[in-house]
Scaffold this motif. Sequence first.
Motif, PDB file in Angstrom:
ATOM      1  N   GLY A   7       0.801  -1.219   0.000  1.00 29.17           N
ATOM      2  CA  GLY A   7       0.000   0.000   0.000  1.00 29.17           C
ATOM      3  C   GLY A   7       0.834   1.269   0.000  1.00 29.17           C
ATOM      4  N   LYS A   8       2.137   1.142   0.204  1.00 26.45           N
ATOM      5  CA  LYS A   8       3.029   2.290   0.177  1.00 26.45           C
ATOM      6  C   LYS A   8       3.570   2.503  -1.238  1.00 26.45           C
ATOM      7  N   VAL A   9       3.870   3.752  -1.537  1.00 26.33           N
ATOM      8  CA  VAL A   9       4.351   4.118  -2.873  1.00 26.33           C
ATOM      9  C   VAL A   9       5.716   4.776  -2.736  1.00 26.33           C
ATOM     10  N   ALA A  10       6.664   4.298  -3.538  1.00 26.37           N
ATOM     11  CA  ALA A  10       8.033   4.815  -3.490  1.00 26.37           C
ATOM     12  C   ALA A  10       8.446   5.322  -4.864  1.00 26.37           C
ATOM     13  N   LEU A  11       9.268   6.345  -4.845  1.00 25.05           N
ATOM     14  CA  LEU A  11       9.946   6.822  -6.044  1.00 25.05           C
ATOM     15  C   LEU A  11      11.439   6.673  -5.812  1.00 25.05           C
ATOM     16  N   VAL A  12      12.080   5.851  -6.641  1.00 23.88           N
ATOM     17  CA  VAL A  12      13.533   5.706  -6.587  1.00 23.88           C
ATOM     18  C   VAL A  12      14.090   6.400  -7.820  1.00 23.88           C
ATOM     19  N   ALA A  13      14.633   7.579  -7.615  1.00 20.96           N
ATOM     20  CA  ALA A  13      15.191   8.369  -8.710  1.00 20.96           C
ATOM     21  C   ALA A  13      16.609   7.895  -8.980  1.00 20.96           C
ATOM     22  N   GLY A  14      16.796   7.236 -10.126  1.00 17.29           N
ATOM     23  CA  GLY A  14      18.082   6.628 -10.446  1.00 17.29           C
ATOM     24  C   GLY A  14      18.085   5.160 -10.101  1.00 17.29           C
ATOM     25  N   ALA A  15      17.124   4.407 -10.653  1.00 17.06           N
ATOM     26  CA  ALA A  15      16.928   3.003 -10.285  1.00 17.06           C
ATOM     27  C   ALA A  15      17.429   2.034 -11.346  1.00 17.06           C
ATOM     28  N   THR A  16      18.140   2.516 -12.334  1.00 18.52           N
ATOM     29  CA  THR A  16      18.522   1.656 -13.450  1.00 18.52           C
ATOM     30  C   THR A  16      19.495   0.570 -13.030  1.00 18.52           C
ATOM     31  N   ARG A  17      20.418   0.897 -12.156  1.00 19.34           N
ATOM     32  CA  ARG A  17      21.478  -0.045 -11.802  1.00 19.34           C
ATOM     33  C   ARG A  17      22.012   0.295 -10.408  1.00 19.34           C
ATOM     34  N   GLY A  18      22.963  -0.507  -9.946  1.00 17.92           N
ATOM     35  CA  GLY A  18      23.659  -0.208  -8.695  1.00 17.92           C
ATOM     36  C   GLY A  18      22.757  -0.120  -7.488  1.00 17.92           C
ATOM     37  N   ALA A  19      23.071   0.834  -6.612  1.00 16.03           N
ATOM     38  CA  ALA A  19      22.316   0.977  -5.367  1.00 16.03           C
ATOM     39  C   ALA A  19      20.848   1.262  -5.633  1.00 16.03           C
ATOM     40  N   GLY A  20      20.554   2.089  -6.636  1.00  7.36           N
ATOM     41  CA  GLY A  20      19.165   2.405  -6.934  1.00  7.36           C
ATOM     42  C   GLY A  20      18.340   1.182  -7.265  1.00  7.36           C
ATOM     43  N   ARG A  21      18.921   0.292  -8.084  1.00  4.59           N
ATOM     44  CA  ARG A  21      18.213  -0.949  -8.408  1.00  4.59           C
ATOM     45  C   ARG A  21      18.049  -1.818  -7.165  1.00  4.59           C
ATOM     46  N   GLY A  22      19.117  -1.958  -6.369  1.00  5.91           N
ATOM     47  CA  GLY A  22      19.021  -2.773  -5.164  1.00  5.91           C
ATOM     48  C   GLY A  22      17.962  -2.262  -4.210  1.00  5.91           C
ATOM     49  N   ILE A  23      17.872  -0.952  -4.064  1.00  3.50           N
ATOM     50  CA  ILE A  23      16.860  -0.348  -3.193  1.00  3.50           C
ATOM     51  C   ILE A  23      15.469  -0.594  -3.739  1.00  3.50           C
ATOM     52  N   ALA A  24      15.291  -0.387  -5.038  1.00  2.00           N
ATOM     53  CA  ALA A  24      13.982  -0.592  -5.656  1.00  2.00           C
ATOM     54  C   ALA A  24      13.497  -2.030  -5.455  1.00  2.00           C
ATOM     55  N   VAL A  25      14.392  -2.983  -5.660  1.00  2.00           N
ATOM     56  CA  VAL A  25      14.010  -4.398  -5.537  1.00  2.00           C
ATOM     57  C   VAL A  25      13.647  -4.740  -4.099  1.00  2.00           C
ATOM     58  N   GLU A  26      14.408  -4.244  -3.145  1.00  2.00           N
ATOM     59  CA  GLU A  26      14.094  -4.548  -1.745  1.00  2.00           C
ATOM     60  C   GLU A  26      12.794  -3.878  -1.301  1.00  2.00           C
TER      61      GLU A  26
END
Length: 305
Positions: A7-26
């Motif tokens: 139910g929560k909504v997140a925006l990960v700015a810079g999610a293509t690779r690296g830390a951004g991708r890892g954060i988005a997936v978690e």
Amino acid sequence: MTGQLHGKVALVAGATRGAGRGIAVELGAAGATVYGTGRSTRERRSDYDRPETIEDTAELVTQAGGQGVAVRCDHTDPDQVRELVRRIEAEQGRLDILVNDLGGEHLMDWHKPVWEQDLDKGLQRLRVGIEAHLITSHFALDLLRKQPGGLVVELTDGTAEVHEQYYRSEGGAFFDIVKVAAHRLARAQGEELKEHGGTAVSLTPGWLRSEMMLELFGVTEENWRESTTAPEGFGISESPRFVGRAVVALATDPDVARWNTQSFSSGYLAKVYGFTDVDGSRPDAWRYILEVEWPGNSGKPEDYR
């Protein structure tokens, strides 16, 4: 933490690779809907000229248990960011988590004084690492503040304590300024969000086993310990999912406001919250760097996992 962010909504700015991708997936693994942005798509690569795409990230988020939404966005363009936030509001009606992970590793100009650095690269790093963060927050925080408990995470390289003690000469003046600015951005946003029940922090991973780093040392996430070219310090490295778990720990903490305006490493938060990396270890890279690597003292990476 499975489902705790449903139910929560997140925006990960810079999610293509690296830390951004890892954060988005978690965040996805915890049940969140994640808008992952970047400039590399399956139809067109960015100036990174790498194979990772935002569509790949969105699929990984969905496979992990969340809902991944890929949006191509250049965060240095206010019009694109404005439309991105309008879309999130129209589709979700809320924004609970903002992660600013806009950096520019491809703009590094290693071990040079400011007068020898590439000026165009340096100024672009300032635009991506500071200006784009502020543009994104300008539009996104007006939506995020409407829900009490909102969280902003400014990704950087090194804690505030590290930057008080050391000049990051390996990357030079432009790199140092960008990484220090993240702490002040978190401070500013935390001060302005607290009356709305929001929290902002700065967060650094340790030595990140990003796609680019694995490629550099000729290994994969499955066999990274077998590298014959990486320096000894690579033994303290962490997967991008580790810093992702740090963000999830903050986002699921009902008392997260106690951390408002502060600076953390993924290794420190792992001790506080008890999460581990994907291999079950708890690497504390910055403690290793400060106690062993930079001062030239004896010690092994495995003693800091």
